[in-house]
Design a protein around this motif. Structure first.
Motif, PDB file in Angstrom:
ATOM      1  N   GLN A  68       0.854  -1.190   0.000  1.00 36.42           N
ATOM      2  CA  GLN A  68       0.000   0.000   0.000  1.00 36.42           C
ATOM      3  C   GLN A  68       0.888   1.237   0.000  1.00 36.42           C
ATOM      4  O   GLN A  68       1.798   1.359   0.822  1.00 36.42           O
ATOM      5  N   ILE A  69       0.640   2.127  -0.955  1.00 35.93           N
ATOM      6  CA  ILE A  69       1.485   3.312  -1.095  1.00 35.93           C
ATOM      7  C   ILE A  69       0.598   4.541  -1.206  1.00 35.93           C
ATOM      8  O   ILE A  69      -0.383   4.553  -1.949  1.00 35.93           O
ATOM      9  N   SER A  70       0.972   5.587  -0.475  1.00 34.90           N
ATOM     10  CA  SER A  70       0.256   6.853  -0.570  1.00 34.90           C
ATOM     11  C   SER A  70       0.861   7.662  -1.720  1.00 34.90           C
ATOM     12  O   SER A  70       2.067   7.895  -1.753  1.00 34.90           O
ATOM     13  N   VAL A  71       0.008   8.038  -2.672  1.00 32.74           N
ATOM     14  CA  VAL A  71       0.505   8.802  -3.823  1.00 32.74           C
ATOM     15  C   VAL A  71      -0.260  10.116  -3.949  1.00 32.74           C
ATOM     16  O   VAL A  71      -1.466  10.187  -3.702  1.00 32.74           O
ATOM     17  N   MET A  72       0.452  11.138  -4.352  1.00 40.40           N
ATOM     18  CA  MET A  72      -0.186  12.429  -4.580  1.00 40.40           C
ATOM     19  C   MET A  72      -1.078  12.312  -5.817  1.00 40.40           C
ATOM     20  O   MET A  72      -0.714  11.672  -6.799  1.00 40.40           O
ATOM     21  N   LEU A  73      -2.254  12.942  -5.752  1.00 40.76           N
ATOM     22  CA  LEU A  73      -3.179  12.909  -6.891  1.00 40.76           C
ATOM     23  C   LEU A  73      -2.912  14.139  -7.750  1.00 40.76           C
ATOM     24  O   LEU A  73      -3.065  15.270  -7.297  1.00 40.76           O
ATOM     25  N   ASP A  74      -2.483  13.935  -8.984  1.00 41.52           N
ATOM     26  CA  ASP A  74      -2.083  15.054  -9.833  1.00 41.52           C
ATOM     27  C   ASP A  74      -2.805  15.006 -11.174  1.00 41.52           C
ATOM     28  O   ASP A  74      -2.454  14.209 -12.047  1.00 41.52           O
TER      29      ASP A  74
END
Ligand SMILES: *[C@@H]1O[C@H](CO)[C@@H](O)[C@H](O)[C@H]1NC(C)=O
Ligand SMILES: *[C@@H]1O[C@H](CO)[C@@H](O)[C@H](O)[C@H]1NC(C)=O
Ligand SMILES: *[C@@H]1O[C@H](CO)[C@@H](O)[C@H](O)[C@H]1NC(C)=O
Ligand SMILES: *[C@@H]1O[C@H](CO)[C@@H](O)[C@H](O)[C@H]1NC(C)=O
Ligand SMILES: *[C@@H]1O[C@H](CO)[C@@H](O)[C@H](O)[C@H]1NC(C)=O
Ligand SMILES: *[C@@H]1O[C@H](CO)[C@@H](O)[C@H](O)[C@H]1NC(C)=O
Length: 545
Positions: A68-74
């Motif tokens: 599980q990885i937190s990614v910025m929404l761009d």
């Protein structure tokens, strides 16, 4: 910029638009009493919670290779990249470097099983960034370890690097895989520090956040397509309403002429980009918003306006005949801990004059980042921009206003004025237009504007040059032709060889002046620009690129 320590250049955050972004030498103040909204959990529909760090970063969890990885929404870029390790990832043997304002994301392109919002792609391509040494910020501390680009597939560098469709962006893969559903995403961003806000950050794919179904009844704003030749620069961009695109603090429209050659008169091209913390607007627009505030001060180091925190500033955008007011807590921000030159605390004017993100190719006028996006629930339908998709409809965007002006003013009064309604007191009255302040433009920005004028017109310049060349060739051919015919006629006359066979010769003679005048007619509407074209053809428009 990258050499400066402790620089948080998130203001022009992750977006290829901001490859050359300037650094903003201040950081988000560590919150003491930050109010975190707990995203609403929905059991019926799949909704992904969106985290928020100090109104400057929004991110969600994905799963890649089981991790599980937190990614910025761009929404302003189209590649997926993560840091750290991804179990079981398959190396494609391709290396890539993506440039962002915070530094370069460099590494190898891998594939791995990917899950997002309940959708699975077995072999999603992504960049495994193994070198973050150029990053000027600690992204992990800001809440994320990677980034997911939600822009059109054509803008993906991984897609361009890999052959065929194997490098398609994550959303593109999901849309192609599940052709039964509509090809859209929706995004809603929370606002920290706003006691009145009920909005939780949420993201969905091909479904709508429960309770906000009315977004599908909003006007469908066509995505403004950029030139074919530069379509890798395609962003989620839309036109504001004619003449009333932006309503300023005095309730009057802010006038601005678009730099986009094909934008209809009176309309402004806006990119919706969740990778930018601060909206980037034309300098004259930023000046119109903040320049009449008493005590407003231009900050050279921040390249933004500073205003008293108690100053309520109204700004409204109009799209598709609908008004989208911006919450006054978003028009000036207390999140940055900035101070006036006399040391008193100030709030930052979030609508920052566009500089390094300025579109040299004249593709858009402004970038509406997070401070604007918090005010709307956004639906982006990719339509026929899905590569290999079955949809033939043009891409469109729907916006549902989330900001109630009356409630927003009350929030502002309670947060910034300790509950005292002083918004109409003399100290907060706008200065007369004649006393408006203007921010200084640097020489580099003036030059960029000149270059944009040339570059944005280059398809026209090119076709203009072509037309000129064709006309010259046509003219030479015509002259040669005339001369030959004159000679032939002379010869015939000299030989007194009787009438030429039929009117065919005559009619062809008759045609020539005709076609000549057609040519001049065709040239006529172009004349003014033909002169420009000539001049610009001589200039080294292409050398500039
Ligand atoms: C991501 O997952 C972690 C671990 O389950 C959780 O603590 C965090 O709140 C999630 N982030 C978001 C934005 O939902
Ligand atoms: C990152 O990967 C590249 C390409 O495989 C390699 O050349 C480089 O040494 C790696 N860098 C680090 C810091 O591991
Ligand atoms: C495709 O989308 C539909 C509608 O959202 C959903 O019911 C279905 O489960 C999806 N199928 C796959 C394979 O994801
Ligand atoms: C839904 O949106 C339409 C169009 O903006 C509007 O006329 C209508 O009142 C809205 N309905 C609700 C329940 O908000
Ligand atoms: C801003 O808008 C609100 C709500 O419409 C209004 O009450 C307030 O007077 C306006 N403020 C100014 C300075 O125009
Ligand atoms: C806006 O907020 C005010 C004050 O909280 C409330 O009375 C009003 O009903 C709200 N308007 C809408 C359309 O929700």
């Amino acid at each position: 910029m990258r050499s400066l320590p402790l620089v948080h250049s998130f203001l022009l955050s992750f977006s290829p638009l901001s490859v050359l972004a300037l650094s903003i030498p201040f950081s988000v103040r560590t919150p003491d009493t930050t109010h975190h909204h707990l995203p609403r959990q929905s059991s019926t529909s799949s909704v992904v919670p969106v985290g928020n760090t100090q109104n400057a970063f929004y991110y969600s969890n994905i799963t890649l290779g089981g991790r599980q990885i937190s990614v910025m929404l761009d929404t302003g870029s189209s590649d997926l990249w993560v840091t750290g390790s991804v179990p079981g990832a398959h190396d494609t043997g391709n290396s890539l470097t993506l440039s962002y304002s915070v530094g370069n994301a460099a590494g190898d392109v891998y594939t791995a099983p990917f899950q997002f919002d309940g959708y699975t792609v077995q072999d999603q391509a992504f960049l495994l960034v193994n070198d973050t040494s150029t990053f000027s910020t600690d992204i992990h501390a800001e809440g994320y370890d990677g980034l997911i680009g939600l822009g059109p597939n054509s803008g993906s560098s991984i897609y361009k690097k890999l052959s065929g469709d194997s490098g398609n962006s994550a959303l593109n893969r999901i849309f192609v895989q599940n052709s039964s559903s509509d090809n859209y995403l929706t995004l809603m961003l929370s606002r920290n520090g706003d006691p009145g806000s009920q909005i939780a950050g949420q993201f969905t794919i091909s479904s709508v956040v429960p309770g906000f179904e009315n977004i599908t009844n909003q006007p469908k704003l066509p995505v403004e397509k950029v030139y074919k030749l530069t379509n890798k620069d395609q962003h989620w961009q839309i036109l504001t309403d004619k003449g009333v695109g932006i309503i300023g603090p005095d309730g009057q429209p802010i006038n601005y002429d678009s730099i986009v050659p094909k934008a209809p008169s009176g309309q402004i091209v806006a990119v919706l980009d969740s990778g930018f913390t601060l909206p980037q607007v034309p300098r004259s627009v930023s000046d119109a918003i903040y320049g009449r505030v008493q005590g407003a001060e231009w900050s050279t180091s921040n390249q933004a306006w500073l205003v008293p925190c108690g100053q309520l500033i109204n700004v409204t955008f109009n799209f598709g005949g609908i008004s989208y007011p911006v919450h006054p807590l978003d028009v000036s921000s207390s999140d940055f801990g900035v101070t006036f030159s006399n040391g008193n605390s100030a709030c930052l004017g979030t609508f920052q004059p566009i500089s390094s993100a300025f579109s040299l190719l004249g593709e858009y006028d402004m970038i509406l980042g997070m401070a604007f996006l918090r005010n709307i629930y956004t639906l982006i339908d990719f339509g026929n921009l899905v590569k290999g998709g079955s949809s033939s409809n043009n891409p469109y965007i729907q916006l549902l206003s989330l900001t109630n002006e009356t409630a927003a003013v009350n929030d502002f009064i309670s947060v910034r004025l300790n509950g005292q309604n002083l918004i109409n007191s003399p100290q907060y009255a706008l200065l007369p237009a004649s006393q408006q302040q203007y921010s200084p433009e640097t020489a580099a920005q003036k030059k960029a504007q000149y270059e944009e004028k040339v570059l944005s017109h280059w398809p026209y310049i090119l076709s203009g040059c072509l037309v000129v060349v064709l006309l010259l060739v046509a003219y030479c051919v015509w002259r040669c032709c005339c001369r030959r015919k004159r000679l032939a006629k002379k010869k015939a006359a000299n030989q007194q060889a009787g009438p030429t066979p039929g009117g065919s010769a005559n009619s062809s003679y008759a045609k020539l002046p005709d076609s000549g005048s057609t040519a001049s007619l065709a040239m006529k509407p172009m004349r003014g620009s033909t002169l420009d074209f000539n001049e610009e053809c001589r200039g080294d428009a292409f050398a500039r690129r």
